[in-house]
Scaffold this motif. Sequence first.
Motif, PDB file in Angstrom:
ATOM      1  N   PHE A   1     -28.229  -8.953  20.086  1.00  0.00           N
ATOM      2  CA  PHE A   1     -29.619  -8.605  20.364  1.00  0.00           C
ATOM      3  C   PHE A   1     -30.061  -7.398  19.540  1.00  0.00           C
ATOM      4  CE2 PHE A   1     -33.164  -6.983  22.904  1.00  0.00           C
ATOM      5  CZ  PHE A   1     -33.905  -8.143  23.072  1.00  0.00           C
ATOM      6  N   VAL A   2     -29.198  -6.388  19.438  1.00  0.00           N
ATOM      7  CA  VAL A   2     -29.537  -5.209  18.638  1.00  0.00           C
ATOM      8  C   VAL A   2     -29.670  -5.588  17.172  1.00  0.00           C
ATOM      9  CG1 VAL A   2     -28.693  -2.971  17.828  1.00  0.00           C
ATOM     10  CG2 VAL A   2     -28.540  -3.559  20.251  1.00  0.00           C
ATOM     11  N   TYR A   3     -28.761  -6.442  16.685  1.00  0.00           N
ATOM     12  CA  TYR A   3     -28.879  -6.927  15.307  1.00  0.00           C
ATOM     13  C   TYR A   3     -30.238  -7.589  15.088  1.00  0.00           C
ATOM     14  CZ  TYR A   3     -24.134  -6.320  13.400  1.00  0.00           C
ATOM     15  OH  TYR A   3     -22.983  -5.804  12.881  1.00  0.00           O
ATOM     16  N   GLU A   4     -30.653  -8.388  16.058  1.00  0.00           N
ATOM     17  CA  GLU A   4     -31.924  -9.104  15.937  1.00  0.00           C
ATOM     18  C   GLU A   4     -33.099  -8.127  15.850  1.00  0.00           C
ATOM     19  OE1 GLU A   4     -34.300 -12.830  18.109  1.00  0.00           O
ATOM     20  OE2 GLU A   4     -32.400 -12.084  18.919  1.00  0.00           O
ATOM     21  N   LEU A   5     -33.049  -7.063  16.649  1.00  0.00           N
ATOM     22  CA  LEU A   5     -34.115  -6.064  16.601  1.00  0.00           C
ATOM     23  C   LEU A   5     -34.151  -5.344  15.253  1.00  0.00           C
ATOM     24  CD1 LEU A   5     -33.796  -4.439  20.161  1.00  0.00           C
ATOM     25  CD2 LEU A   5     -35.472  -6.137  19.395  1.00  0.00           C
ATOM     26  N   ILE A   6     -32.982  -4.943  14.788  1.00  0.00           N
ATOM     27  CA  ILE A   6     -32.912  -4.242  13.498  1.00  0.00           C
ATOM     28  C   ILE A   6     -33.365  -5.153  12.366  1.00  0.00           C
ATOM     29  CG2 ILE A   6     -31.327  -3.180  11.831  1.00  0.00           C
ATOM     30  CD1 ILE A   6     -31.855  -1.358  14.162  1.00  0.00           C
ATOM     31  N   GLU A   7     -32.923  -6.409  12.408  1.00  0.00           N
ATOM     32  CA  GLU A   7     -33.314  -7.379  11.374  1.00  0.00           C
ATOM     33  C   GLU A   7     -34.828  -7.584  11.359  1.00  0.00           C
ATOM     34  OE1 GLU A   7     -31.501  -9.555   9.173  1.00  0.00           O
ATOM     35  OE2 GLU A   7     -29.834  -8.176   9.466  1.00  0.00           O
ATOM     36  N   ALA A   8     -35.437  -7.493  12.544  1.00  0.00           N
ATOM     37  CA  ALA A   8     -36.890  -7.660  12.625  1.00  0.00           C
ATOM     38  C   ALA A   8     -37.633  -6.407  12.182  1.00  0.00           C
ATOM     39  CB  ALA A   8     -37.276  -8.031  14.055  1.00  0.00           C
ATOM     40  N   GLY A   9     -36.898  -5.341  11.854  1.00  0.00           N
ATOM     41  CA  GLY A   9     -37.512  -4.119  11.357  1.00  0.00           C
ATOM     42  C   GLY A   9     -37.808  -3.073  12.404  1.00  0.00           C
ATOM     43  N   TYR A  10     -37.308  -3.274  13.632  1.00  0.00           N
ATOM     44  CA  TYR A  10     -37.581  -2.318  14.703  1.00  0.00           C
ATOM     45  C   TYR A  10     -36.496  -1.238  14.755  1.00  0.00           C
ATOM     46  CZ  TYR A  10     -40.740  -5.987  16.346  1.00  0.00           C
ATOM     47  OH  TYR A  10     -41.730  -6.929  16.434  1.00  0.00           O
TER      48      TYR A  10
ATOM     49  N   GLU B   1     -11.522  -0.709  19.340  1.00  0.00           N
ATOM     50  CA  GLU B   1     -11.677  -0.853  17.892  1.00  0.00           C
ATOM     51  C   GLU B   1     -12.852  -1.753  17.524  1.00  0.00           C
ATOM     52  OE1 GLU B   1     -10.119   0.982  15.749  1.00  0.00           O
ATOM     53  OE2 GLU B   1      -9.027   1.929  17.396  1.00  0.00           O
ATOM     54  N   VAL B   2     -13.083  -2.803  18.298  1.00  0.00           N
ATOM     55  CA  VAL B   2     -14.187  -3.716  17.992  1.00  0.00           C
ATOM     56  C   VAL B   2     -15.531  -2.986  18.085  1.00  0.00           C
ATOM     57  CG1 VAL B   2     -15.408  -5.796  18.741  1.00  0.00           C
ATOM     58  CG2 VAL B   2     -12.903  -5.749  18.738  1.00  0.00           C
ATOM     59  N   SER B   3     -15.713  -2.227  19.156  1.00  0.00           N
ATOM     60  CA  SER B   3     -16.970  -1.487  19.318  1.00  0.00           C
ATOM     61  C   SER B   3     -17.139  -0.435  18.233  1.00  0.00           C
ATOM     62  CB  SER B   3     -17.013  -0.825  20.700  1.00  0.00           C
ATOM     63  OG  SER B   3     -17.087  -1.793  21.719  1.00  0.00           O
ATOM     64  N   LYS B   4     -16.044   0.235  17.869  1.00  0.00           N
ATOM     65  CA  LYS B   4     -16.146   1.274  16.840  1.00  0.00           C
ATOM     66  C   LYS B   4     -16.536   0.690  15.483  1.00  0.00           C
ATOM     67  CE  LYS B   4     -12.143   3.361  17.465  1.00  0.00           C
ATOM     68  NZ  LYS B   4     -11.082   4.373  17.295  1.00  0.00           N
ATOM     69  N   VAL B   5     -16.021  -0.486  15.172  1.00  0.00           N
ATOM     70  CA  VAL B   5     -16.400  -1.133  13.906  1.00  0.00           C
ATOM     71  C   VAL B   5     -17.891  -1.437  13.905  1.00  0.00           C
ATOM     72  CG1 VAL B   5     -16.156  -3.244  12.548  1.00  0.00           C
ATOM     73  CG2 VAL B   5     -14.117  -2.078  13.399  1.00  0.00           C
ATOM     74  N   TYR B   6     -18.381  -1.965  15.004  1.00  0.00           N
ATOM     75  CA  TYR B   6     -19.817  -2.267  15.120  1.00  0.00           C
ATOM     76  C   TYR B   6     -20.657  -1.002  14.980  1.00  0.00           C
ATOM     77  CZ  TYR B   6     -24.079  -2.541  18.009  1.00  0.00           C
ATOM     78  OH  TYR B   6     -25.356  -2.420  18.494  1.00  0.00           O
ATOM     79  N   LEU B   7     -20.292   0.061  15.711  1.00  0.00           N
ATOM     80  CA  LEU B   7     -21.093   1.283  15.715  1.00  0.00           C
ATOM     81  C   LEU B   7     -21.112   1.956  14.352  1.00  0.00           C
ATOM     82  CD1 LEU B   7     -19.970   2.699  19.177  1.00  0.00           C
ATOM     83  CD2 LEU B   7     -22.238   1.830  18.595  1.00  0.00           C
TER      84      LEU B   7
END
Length: 703
Positions: free
Chosen positions: A85-94, A113-119
């Motif tokens: 969902f956050v990716y979708e917001l960023i991709e939409a320019g928000y 580790e998974v969360s740290k890679v994402y962040l």
Amino acid sequence: MSATDNPIIVDIPFGALTGLGDGDLADYGAQVAQNVLAAVASGSVRAILPQKLYVQSKDMGNRLIVVRVDDFRVDPDWDPSHIAFVYELIEAGYPVTDGIIPAPQAGLLSRDEVSKVYLRAMSADRRYDIAAHGWNHTPSELLGNSFRKDFDLIRGGISEVYRSTGRFPVSYIPPNDAFDKNTLDALTATGTPLFSADKGDLRRFAGMDERGILHVSNTVKFEKSWSGDIPYRTKDQVLDLIGSDNDAVFCIHPRTANSPEKKALILDTLAELSAQRGTRLVNFAEYHAAVSPAMLNVERIRSARADVSVRDWKKPDQYPLDDGTLKADAELAWRYFDWGSKNFNGMVPATSWIESGKQAGYPFATMWDVGTQILATLSAQRLGIIDQPRFETIIMRIVAFLKESNFRYAGGKLPHTERPLGSQGGQREGFDSADTGRLLVALKILDQHTAGAFPIFDLVSGWSFKPVLKGGEMHIVSKNGRVSSAHSNSYAGYAGRGYSLWGESIKPVFDGEDPSRSMDAAIAALAEIQRRGRIATEPHVTEEIELGGSQHGRLMADILYAAQIKRYRETGTLTCASECAMAGPPFFTYQGYQLTDHGGQFVVDTLKTSSKARADKKADKLRLVSTKGAYLWYAARPGDYSEKLIALVREQAKMPGLGFSAGVSERTGKLIEVTDVNTNGIVLESIAYILGGRKPFLLSEGA
């Protein structure tokens, strides 16, 4: 003006204040207030609410809507949909501020580790911002706690986010909007500038409180409640709550946006908001940058708190009482006292060095030195280095030494400035209030630790402090009876506590309020600290491990520690400034940090020279990484930087059989060939503090 809840804002041209003194400014302010009230009463001016004024004051009339996405890591099963969902917001320019839960039931962020890679990947995008969102994210985890517990939870959470992402979060979001006064006090100590919690009104809408925290609490969300199937508002209802001119926080919970219809509803709302004329969508980092004016001293204080409390801090290991490395350090430091008492009739000389192949000592001791010997002996006993009979023998000798001779002034007796340890003369005569204040601290700690087993009360009662505490101020008396105030130097806060502990009436050293709870008071204290001169590791950190510290002393210590870290980052030179003995002329220097209007500089006070260039060159040769300073920081500020300091002095400053050198030369990286009572005493104190669970030596009532 107290009759109304709404403030009246008056814009006064700077030129109108030029040349006005304090009294004139007060009169000017009173006249302005009277004229404004008269204008309001006559109806010639109209009232305007703060948020309306805020909107009208901004460039282009923009109002700002913060896009806040909550609850990352609330449940591992929901993390993939949150990330998507956050990716979708960023991709939409928000822009997005992502609220991160540091330690939910699933575990610490630093181990995820998974969360740290994402962040870390998201942090490369300027539209993406992060916030610490509580600790465990339990409903009332920040309610009803002590300041200490709240500080541990908040600092721990922000640290998890910082160490996992490399970014210090600008904002903090308490779980379930639940917080109290201690929450805000604790957040202040971390240097976090912005707080977002909905209190159901606009009183914390976008204002800076007395602590210097910017509150942004006009929060709107789709969830009507958190019961049952979590009923949603309509888009029109949300837009109506946000309004058309107020700043607001649009709070999104991806966990409840659990259908294509709900996600589309959120995206449609964002699209409509971004299309509104005069509205700009931002994250909290952008919001803070847009609305916060440049305030040099506020930022200096915040940055120091953030550096010390979060960026450098590491949760210390719980050392066992038989810790080998620290115990060995303490045993080496005690060698100085063991040698000194055997060769100087039970007392310990101020400094020592090797001369013609033998250990020699300066056969004098100040009252500061005697205080250090008391606390070093107490520390050695607590650490099991000496047994009870040896402890009692040393303490009785110190008490006898203090009774043997006194400085006579105004018909009473006072401790000497300096005492010889033998029959030789040449000691400095007079009375030093700072050194005696340190002695009084040590005697009070000793008296409490031994439950009055030694005649300490009778000893202190025999001294007449009233003549040197005129008006509640501490004074110095020279050998010819000349008196001068010592109440405004950088040692006064610590020394004054020594007199207060024994019932003497002492005027407050700092007149202002508690700087930990008022940014105005902190800024005023900063100016006063600058006027008082250089600040050094002692006595401010010494005060913390002995007495629990004071808020003004802690502020000075944090400013110094942050400046040392900054110098290391910029130059690669480990910096640890404190007063210290030297191996040759000038034999003693006061090394510290002097605040200036635009920052500060590290200074070395020594013999006067004919030019500043020559003085600076001499200072560069004398700069040391203070050994006792390193141990004090390691005890009171466990973290990355203090670990570097302790590693250096542990490697370079040991003098086998003698104790620890006073310090390591910044220039050569080698120890200086002198050891002293205060270096070795503070090493012992620091280690006793660490191995004793980091509790102050003087226990408060009921502790």
